[in-house]
Scaffold this motif. Sequence first.
Motif: not given
Lengths: 268, 255
Positions: B3-17
């Motif tokens: 379902e679209p519209g989810a809010i992810d309350c907890h990520i970290h900017p660890t992509a593309a290290q």
Amino acid sequence: MTDTAIIDCNANLGNWPFRRTGYNTPDALLERLARVDIDRAWVTLLDAVMLKNVGAANPWLAEMVAGYEQLMPVGSVNPTWPAWERDLAECVDLGFRGVRVNPNYHGWTLADPIFGELLAAAGEAGMFVEVALHMTDERHHHPLVMVPPVAVDGLLDACAAHPNVAIVLANVKNAPASQLARDADGELPGNLYFELSHFESVGGVQALAGELGVERILFGTHAPYYYPESSVLKVFEECDFSEPELAAITHQNAERLLASLQAGGSQP
Amino acid sequence: MIEPGAIDCHIHPTAAQGGPPAACADELLPFADRMGIALMGTSLGPTFWRRPTREQITADNDFNAELIARHPDRFFGYANLNPNDLRFSLDEIERRVADGPFVGLKLWVAMCCDHPNVDAICERAAELGAPILQHTFFRAGGNLPGESSPDDLAALAARQREVTFIAAHAGLNWERGIRAVLGQPNILVDTCGFDPELGYTEMAVAWLGAERVVYGSDATGRSFASQLAKVYGADIDDDAKALILHGNMRRVLDL
């Protein structure tokens, strides 16, 4: 969700001693897996891990799955106990195609000679051997039963020494899978398979398939300990596999593994 | 299923290290799009520092500020703090939250949250209406130095009733963690950063109510998918799933 047939190569029946799990009978498990369009599964008996007499789990599992053609039982063996060969032979007699080992729960390592003895015997019997590297997250183990994960040191040597025995790593996380790929320097043995229920990170299944080779990846859920939606969402939604890749991961690799099994050694 | 519209309350900017915030976003957003993640709460930085220096705090918060500036419709931020350095923490709250663009605070393992320094931080957070994302573990063998348990957070939350706390990971040992925060209605639990163990969300909803459970992934170390499975796969009704996926965070963030 998908038109692709899915074989779950890592489902469980029975009880885990530290948590009450639902959906742990054949009917309940099949109903739960059917919600995500899985209608076939390889199943182990969770109780086997903590039994002292591990071999007692095998007739128990056979009795549970009798009449359920969708469920393929995978036996359990503790090769450190006397006469473990008898347990393996009983698995053959029961019609099992493979056996699982839990070296960390049973006090041995993949570098021990006993692993080679087990592989040789399984090969003679035409069975695959599945190594479960974890059962649950070590960070929340029961304080009196803290069991570290299985180290994969020695595994590549064992694969090379028994090239005709299919070896499945179940509950394998990203780090040991990548370590094996690095150690093998791009030449992972053809008899080694990786079950994906514990692959993590964003897009992690696709990244690991690139490292390990799509032809080695087996779809598994670790249900009902895990929500089976996890593996389904990882593979079908988060990653961007082609249809041939999906077919390989979800059923063709498993079917090829089973087709390779023959007494005297499989032909991966 | 998605379902679209989810809010992810907890990520970290660890992509593309090793890359800049733009590269991090470019790598992460296609996956978020596929998984129906509309908005992500980012904190810490490309590298995790257990006791970050002022320079590391500044770099982490600068990184996330740029991420938010580039994609304000996709990211919101929790300012990273080290409560051992209270003066700098309070100044950073002014720079990052009072002046924007961050909307909340992130406390990891630099200091146990049941400490007077954290109360001082909470008092300013209450004035600003800033939620606090607090890491919580009941770690087998004992917590790390400075690592907070759900018991510690419950003690803090009992003193700081005007602050909304998110107990990240629900203590990891969630059967105990859910019990530990039961009595503090200003604590929510997230779904993130632990294995997709069947039964978690059902217990959290049964004990705390769906209004106190929020979806989080702990991406990029965890996949969006494995953590979404805890919601999509849970034996709870659709209204509860909607609250967990977006409704509760809309309330917390006043969206």
